[in-house]
Design a protein around this motif. Structure first.
Motif, PDB file in Angstrom:
ATOM      1  N   ASN A 155       0.850  -1.183   0.000  1.00 43.37           N
ATOM      2  CA  ASN A 155       0.000   0.000   0.000  1.00 43.37           C
ATOM      3  C   ASN A 155       0.895   1.246   0.000  1.00 43.37           C
ATOM      4  OD1 ASN A 155       0.712   0.644   2.705  1.00 43.37           O
ATOM      5  ND2 ASN A 155      -1.066  -0.420   3.536  1.00 43.37           N
ATOM      6  N   ARG A 163       1.725   3.706   2.162  1.00 42.05           N
ATOM      7  CA  ARG A 163       2.671   3.907   3.255  1.00 42.05           C
ATOM      8  C   ARG A 163       3.780   2.862   3.223  1.00 42.05           C
ATOM      9  NH1 ARG A 163      -0.053   4.565   8.985  1.00 42.05           N
ATOM     10  NH2 ARG A 163       1.971   3.692   9.547  1.00 42.05           N
ATOM     11  N   THR A 191      -1.135   7.828  -5.374  1.00 44.84           N
ATOM     12  CA  THR A 191      -2.584   8.016  -5.437  1.00 44.84           C
ATOM     13  C   THR A 191      -3.317   7.346  -4.275  1.00 44.84           C
ATOM     14  OG1 THR A 191      -3.006   6.001  -6.717  1.00 44.84           O
ATOM     15  CG2 THR A 191      -2.456   8.001  -7.957  1.00 44.84           C
ATOM     16  N   GLY A 192      -2.602   6.498  -3.513  1.00 40.25           N
ATOM     17  CA  GLY A 192      -3.296   5.632  -2.577  1.00 40.25           C
ATOM     18  C   GLY A 192      -3.931   4.475  -3.338  1.00 40.25           C
ATOM     19  N   ALA A 235      -0.554  12.492  -2.360  1.00 46.20           N
ATOM     20  CA  ALA A 235      -1.331  11.539  -1.563  1.00 46.20           C
ATOM     21  C   ALA A 235      -2.360  12.257  -0.698  1.00 46.20           C
ATOM     22  CB  ALA A 235      -0.392  10.704  -0.696  1.00 46.20           C
ATOM     23  N   ALA A 236      -1.941  13.349  -0.075  1.00 45.02           N
ATOM     24  CA  ALA A 236      -2.862  14.099   0.783  1.00 45.02           C
ATOM     25  C   ALA A 236      -4.003  14.704  -0.033  1.00 45.02           C
ATOM     26  CB  ALA A 236      -2.095  15.204   1.522  1.00 45.02           C
ATOM     27  N   TYR A 293      -5.287  13.636  -2.965  1.00 48.00           N
ATOM     28  CA  TYR A 293      -6.250  12.613  -3.386  1.00 48.00           C
ATOM     29  C   TYR A 293      -7.130  12.174  -2.211  1.00 48.00           C
ATOM     30  CZ  TYR A 293      -4.888  11.704  -8.226  1.00 48.00           C
ATOM     31  OH  TYR A 293      -4.694  11.808  -9.591  1.00 48.00           O
ATOM     32  N   ASP A 294      -6.541  12.053  -1.029  1.00 51.46           N
ATOM     33  CA  ASP A 294      -7.333  11.666   0.135  1.00 51.46           C
ATOM     34  C   ASP A 294      -8.397  12.712   0.464  1.00 51.46           C
ATOM     35  OD1 ASP A 294      -6.187   9.208   0.567  1.00 51.46           O
ATOM     36  OD2 ASP A 294      -4.772   9.899   2.084  1.00 51.46           O
ATOM     37  N   ASN A 297     -11.137  12.488  -3.000  1.00 51.52           N
ATOM     38  CA  ASN A 297     -11.877  11.278  -3.382  1.00 51.52           C
ATOM     39  C   ASN A 297     -13.224  11.083  -2.672  1.00 51.52           C
ATOM     40  OD1 ASN A 297     -10.316  10.204  -5.489  1.00 51.52           O
ATOM     41  ND2 ASN A 297      -8.874   9.269  -4.050  1.00 51.52           N
ATOM     42  N   PRO A 298     -13.340  11.382  -1.366  1.00 51.16           N
ATOM     43  CA  PRO A 298     -14.643  11.141  -0.719  1.00 51.16           C
ATOM     44  C   PRO A 298     -15.800  11.899  -1.362  1.00 51.16           C
ATOM     45  CG  PRO A 298     -12.944  11.430   0.940  1.00 51.16           C
ATOM     46  CD  PRO A 298     -12.314  11.785  -0.378  1.00 51.16           C
ATOM     47  N   ASP A 338      -8.422   0.812  12.089  1.00 52.91           N
ATOM     48  CA  ASP A 338      -9.211   1.266  10.942  1.00 52.91           C
ATOM     49  C   ASP A 338     -10.536   0.517  10.839  1.00 52.91           C
ATOM     50  OD1 ASP A 338      -7.315   3.127  10.233  1.00 52.91           O
ATOM     51  OD2 ASP A 338      -6.401   1.903   8.662  1.00 52.91           O
TER      52      ASP A 338
END
Length: 363
Positions: A119, A121, A153-154, A277-278, A280-281, A284-285, A353
């Motif tokens: 993943n 990280r 992109t995660g 990464a930040a 896209y996070d 995306n939601p 999580d």
């Protein structure tokens, strides 16, 4: 010493220091102008934006003495030729995804993302702390480039399909746009893979030239309009658990840089890596909510499909490793690192999580 003599000595010393220091400073901060070609169109502002962030950071940290001009896919060379243009010195740098170049050697894919790999990280951890950087650049050197992570992109989505995919049999004969080595895995379970640049996916899906397509995730996919031409949106993109986007620099050009410029460029790329990464996070939601509200049918891949693809992946790694020592060296190292990472992940990260996902609507 008399005051008058002291002043003479001090003045002479200062002049000598200036004579030595000024040229040294000037030599360490030359004016340099480079070009970076991207594999992405400007319309995909986050993945393309990683390259722009590098240019911005470098300019700011050098008072504009080191300038990098970023060019979108097709402005200098097509998106899938970015690495070649950097390797042969047409441009000094490129911003791309290394799995695009598996046609040259499948080892390229490992440092971006491979099916059932790391993943985001974990990918960073392997690169920065687990030996990935040394292994990767040892391999990249053969193409006259040096690479650094410059975005992630995660975990991606599994893509857009015109029909539901419930069993492995549903994949038989399916023409799907899918990049890199993942296409070879899906080919083993019946898919007919197609490699297309981002800007070519929508028309191919609209015309029925392909039956399915994957790109990144909700934010980019919404921009590209895939929901208009395919109804079912699958997850997860098991072939891209944490895809690294790289900045590759021509090795000769890299070696010609002053050491402080090398450090500045390295830090600029690390900043862009976090920035993408930040972003896209954050994006995306909301995009996913809008897509579902607009009629998109969200579906998970069944366990049957995932298990069949994992089996196909392990078979492919064995086949390639038997004839490609570079690939074997890298894939063995990555998988060993993955095993340890998930040993730890299941203890704290996953447990936390999972609980928070179940309870997110209660607090």
């Amino acid at each position: 010493m008399k005051r008058r003599d002291f002043l003479k000595v001090s003045a002479a010393g200062a002049a000598a220091t200036a004579a030595v220091a000024s040229p040294a400073i000037a030599q360490s901060s030359p004016e340099i102008k480079w070009r970076m070609t991207s594999s992405f169109p400007k319309s995909l502002d986050t993945i393309y934006g990683g390259g722009e962030q590098v240019a911005k950071y470098v300019a700011e940290m050098t008072d504009n003495k080191f300038q990098i001009q970023v060019f979108a896919a097709g402005e200098i060379v097509p998106g899938l030729q970015a690495l070649d243009a950097t390797s042969n010195g047409t441009v000094e740098m490129c911003h791309t995804v290394s799995y695009y170049y598996v046609g040259k050697d499948p080892t390229w894919a490992i440092y971006a993302s491979v099916p059932f790999g790391l993943n985001a990280r974990q990918q960073n951890s392997w690169w920065y702390q687990g030996g990935g950087e040394q292994l990767g650049n040892e391999f990249f050197k053969k193409s006259n480039v040096i690479g650094q992570p410059c975005g992630n992109t995660g975990t991606q989505m599994g893509g857009w399909f015109r029909k539901e995919i419930k069993t492995v049999a549903d994949l038989s004969g399916l023409k799907m746009r899918i990049g890199g080595i993942a296409g070879q895995v899906l080919q083993k379970v019946g898919v007919v893979p197609q490699q297309l640049a981002g800007g070519d996916i929508y028309p191919a899906l609209e015309k029925g030239t392909i039956d399915a397509a994957e790109w990144v995730g909700p934010y980019d996919d919404e921009k590209l309009g895939f929901a208009k031409v395919a109804k079912y949106y699958y997850y997860p993109g098991f072939w891209e658990g944490g895809p690294t986007v790289h900045a590759f620099t021509n090795l000769d050009k890299w070696n010609s840089l002053p050491k402080n410029y090398q450090a500045i460029l390295t830090n600029a790329m690390a900043n862009a890596n976090s920035w993408m990464a930040a972003r896209y996070d954050m994006q995306n939601p909301g995009a996913l909510k809008r897509l579902v509200a607009g009629g998109t049918q969200l579906r998970p891949f069944t366990n049957e499909v995932l298990e069949a693809c994992l089996k196909a992946t392990n078979e492919l790694w064995a086949e390639i490793s038997a004839k490609n020592p570079d690939f074997k060296k890298s894939i063995d190292a990555m998988q060993a690192y993955r095993s340890d990472e998930y040993l730890w992940w299941q203890v704290a990260e996953y447990t936390y999580d999972s609980f928070m996902i179940r309870s997110r609507t209660r607090g």
